[in-house]
Design a protein around this motif. Structure first.
Motif, short mmCIF file in Angstrom:
data_model
loop_
_atom_site.label_atom_id
_atom_site.label_comp_id
_atom_site.label_asym_id
_atom_site.label_seq_id
_atom_site.Cartn_x
_atom_site.Cartn_y
_atom_site.Cartn_z
N ALA A 25 15.99 7.29 33.15
CA ALA A 25 16.43 7.78 34.46
C ALA A 25 17.54 8.81 34.26
CB ALA A 25 16.92 6.62 35.29
N GLU A 26 17.31 10.05 34.70
CA GLU A 26 18.36 11.07 34.67
C GLU A 26 18.99 11.10 36.05
OE1 GLU A 26 18.32 14.43 31.50
OE2 GLU A 26 17.38 15.01 33.36
N THR A 27 20.20 11.61 36.14
CA THR A 27 20.81 11.71 37.45
C THR A 27 21.19 13.14 37.73
OG1 THR A 27 22.95 11.21 36.51
CG2 THR A 27 21.74 9.37 37.47
N VAL A 28 21.23 13.45 39.03
CA VAL A 28 21.85 14.69 39.45
C VAL A 28 23.11 14.30 40.21
CG1 VAL A 28 20.33 14.82 41.49
CG2 VAL A 28 21.66 16.81 40.81
N LYS A 29 24.19 14.97 39.88
CA LYS A 29 25.43 14.68 40.58
C LYS A 29 25.95 16.00 41.14
CE LYS A 29 29.53 12.61 41.26
NZ LYS A 29 29.91 11.35 41.82
N SER A 30 26.35 15.97 42.39
CA SER A 30 26.83 17.18 43.03
C SER A 30 28.14 16.87 43.76
CB SER A 30 25.77 17.67 44.02
OG SER A 30 26.29 18.67 44.85
N ALA A 31 29.11 17.74 43.66
CA ALA A 31 30.38 17.52 44.37
C ALA A 31 30.86 18.81 45.01
CB ALA A 31 31.43 17.01 43.39
N ASP A 32 31.36 18.70 46.23
CA ASP A 32 32.01 19.82 46.90
C ASP A 32 33.51 19.67 46.75
OD1 ASP A 32 29.65 20.94 47.93
OD2 ASP A 32 29.62 19.44 49.52
N VAL A 33 34.16 20.77 46.47
CA VAL A 33 35.60 20.74 46.21
C VAL A 33 36.22 21.92 46.96
CG1 VAL A 33 37.34 20.97 44.37
CG2 VAL A 33 35.17 19.88 43.86
N PHE A 34 37.40 21.72 47.53
CA PHE A 34 38.15 22.88 48.04
C PHE A 34 39.36 23.06 47.15
CE2 PHE A 34 41.08 25.38 50.49
CZ PHE A 34 40.26 26.33 51.06
N ALA A 35 39.41 24.16 46.45
CA ALA A 35 40.53 24.43 45.54
C ALA A 35 40.64 25.93 45.36
CB ALA A 35 40.32 23.75 44.20
N MET A 36 41.78 26.40 44.89
CA MET A 36 42.01 27.83 44.66
C MET A 36 41.68 28.63 45.92
SD MET A 36 40.72 28.29 40.74
CE MET A 36 41.42 27.25 39.44
N ASP A 37 41.95 27.99 47.08
CA ASP A 37 41.76 28.64 48.37
C ASP A 37 40.30 28.96 48.70
OD1 ASP A 37 43.03 29.35 50.69
OD2 ASP A 37 43.40 31.43 50.07
N THR A 38 39.38 28.20 48.10
CA THR A 38 37.98 28.49 48.36
C THR A 38 37.12 27.24 48.21
OG1 THR A 38 36.27 30.14 47.87
CG2 THR A 38 37.28 29.10 45.97
N TYR A 39 35.91 27.28 48.79
CA TYR A 39 34.98 26.16 48.66
C TYR A 39 34.21 26.28 47.35
CZ TYR A 39 36.10 25.07 53.43
OH TYR A 39 36.79 24.74 54.56
#
Ligand code: AMP
Ligand code: MG
Length: 344
Positions: A25-39
């Motif tokens: 089983a492989e996984t996909v992991k995704s994360a949204d981050v707000f940093a350096m004044d940008t998405y």
């Protein structure tokens, strides 16, 4: 840059995928981050994707803290408030400063990280936009000279009245660091988007190339086209990314020409650089935007190692020969493929 960065992490998902063998089983992991004044978004595929993405997020915040121009704990704050004395900085800061110094030379001064006080005068650092007077800009420009920044061993210094900001290079460097983290976790397939700076590791999990959209600078909600890439950074500088319209009805944008301290208006509205190194592509995209059409083409001809997608202010698309076959148009517009040995 804003005084405080809001940090949000949302939309994190872990989704099982079946590999070709079917038993792992492989996984996909995704994360949204707000940093350096940008998405930002980070997405990785592989058994260790979760750890790779978590480490990447931590690294983003660490680099943000080092490179911030407003955080009093940052290296850049220390340099800007060092009263002309050398201050000890991290290896990361040394590396980004060296990239900026090299690009300053290679672009005949177009990339100039010591324009920060001029950016402040225009309000690009706070959002309180205004058009400064010629006199005000001329005074501030006297202290903008990247050749007076020195980087030695683990120290950096700039003259007393100078202030620097790494807005043109920091995200590209951050992308390179994330790619290294991914590789350390044996991830073979990843794509990150740091506020429009896209970097890819390998291809998609099925082995095909990633498709990266190129924003239409005349209609930023749509695309002029897409490029297919593997293992590449695709980094754009455009006049639509941050701008305001003055009382005179003129649009003023955030990339300044060190020649006059005003928004660079040398024939280009968007420059996309495609290459292996994010920091270099980021420094290049800003530099080439300032250089303008003809100088940018000369720069490409004599440098090698990267390809470009240029959109001119009169609506023409220029593709360098090494990327033309990987480009798919989404909008009808006049275009030209530029050859390396073609001086036209
Ligand atoms: P980019 O989006 O990578 O083109 O970087 C734009 C940012 O770089 C701006 O928001 C400023 O912080 C900074 N900047 C603007 N003009 C210049 C310039 N000529 N050289 C270096 N940095 C610049
Ligand atoms: Mg840049």
């Amino acid at each position: 840059m804003k005084n405080t960065y809001i940090k949000i992490i949302s939309g994190i998902c872990v989704m099982p995928l079946l590999t070709a063998c079917g038993d792992h089983a492989e996984t996909v992991k995704s994360a949204d981050v707000f940093a350096m004044d940008t998405y930002m978004n980070i997405k990785a595929y592989g058994r260790d994707a979760e750890a790779a993405v978590a480490e990447s997020e931590a690294r983003i915040y660490e680099l943000e803290q080092m490179f911030s121009v407003t955080n009093e704990a940052s290296d850049i704050w220390s340099i800007n408030h060092g009263e002309g004395q050398p201050v000890t900085v991290s290896e990361d800061t040394v590396s980004v400063l060296q990239t900026a110094q090299t690009m300053h030379k290679e672009s005949s001064g177009a990339l100039c990280i010591s324009l920060y006080p001029v950016l402040c005068a225009w309000g690009f650092t706070t959002g309180e936009y205004r058009v400064p007077t010629d006199n005000e800009i001329a005074k501030l420009l006297k202290n903008a000279d990247d050749t007076l920044i020195s980087v030695k061993d683990q120290t950096a210094r700039c003259p007393e009245n100078m202030q620097i900001d790494l807005g043109a290079v920091a995200k590209g460097y951050t992308g390179d660091e994330i790619m290294e983290i991914m590789q350390a976790h044996h991830i073979n397939s990843a794509i990150i988007n740091l506020g429009g700076n896209v970097q890819t590791l390998g291809g998609k999990p099925d082995g095909s190339a990633w498709t990266v959209g190129i924003t239409d600078p005349f209609a930023p909600d749509s695309l002029i086209g897409t490029v297919s890439v593997t293992d590449k950074a695709v980094i754009t500088s455009g006049n639509y990314e941050r701008y305001f319209t003055g009382e005179d009805g003129v649009r003023y944008w955030h990339i300044l020409d060190p020649a006059d301290g005003c928004p660079a208006d040398n024939g280009l509205v968007s420059v996309t650089v495609i290459g292996a190194c994010g920091a270099e592509c980021d420094a290049l995209s800003t530099a080439l935007f300032v250089e303008g059409t003809e100088q940018a083409l000369q720069h490409w001809r004599k440098s090698g190692g990267f390809e470009m997608i240029l959109v001119t202010s009169d609506g023409e698309l220029l593709l360098t020969e090494g990327i033309a076959a990987d480009y798919t148009a989404k909008k009808e517009m006049p275009y030209r493929v530029v050859q390396r040995d073609d001086e036209s």
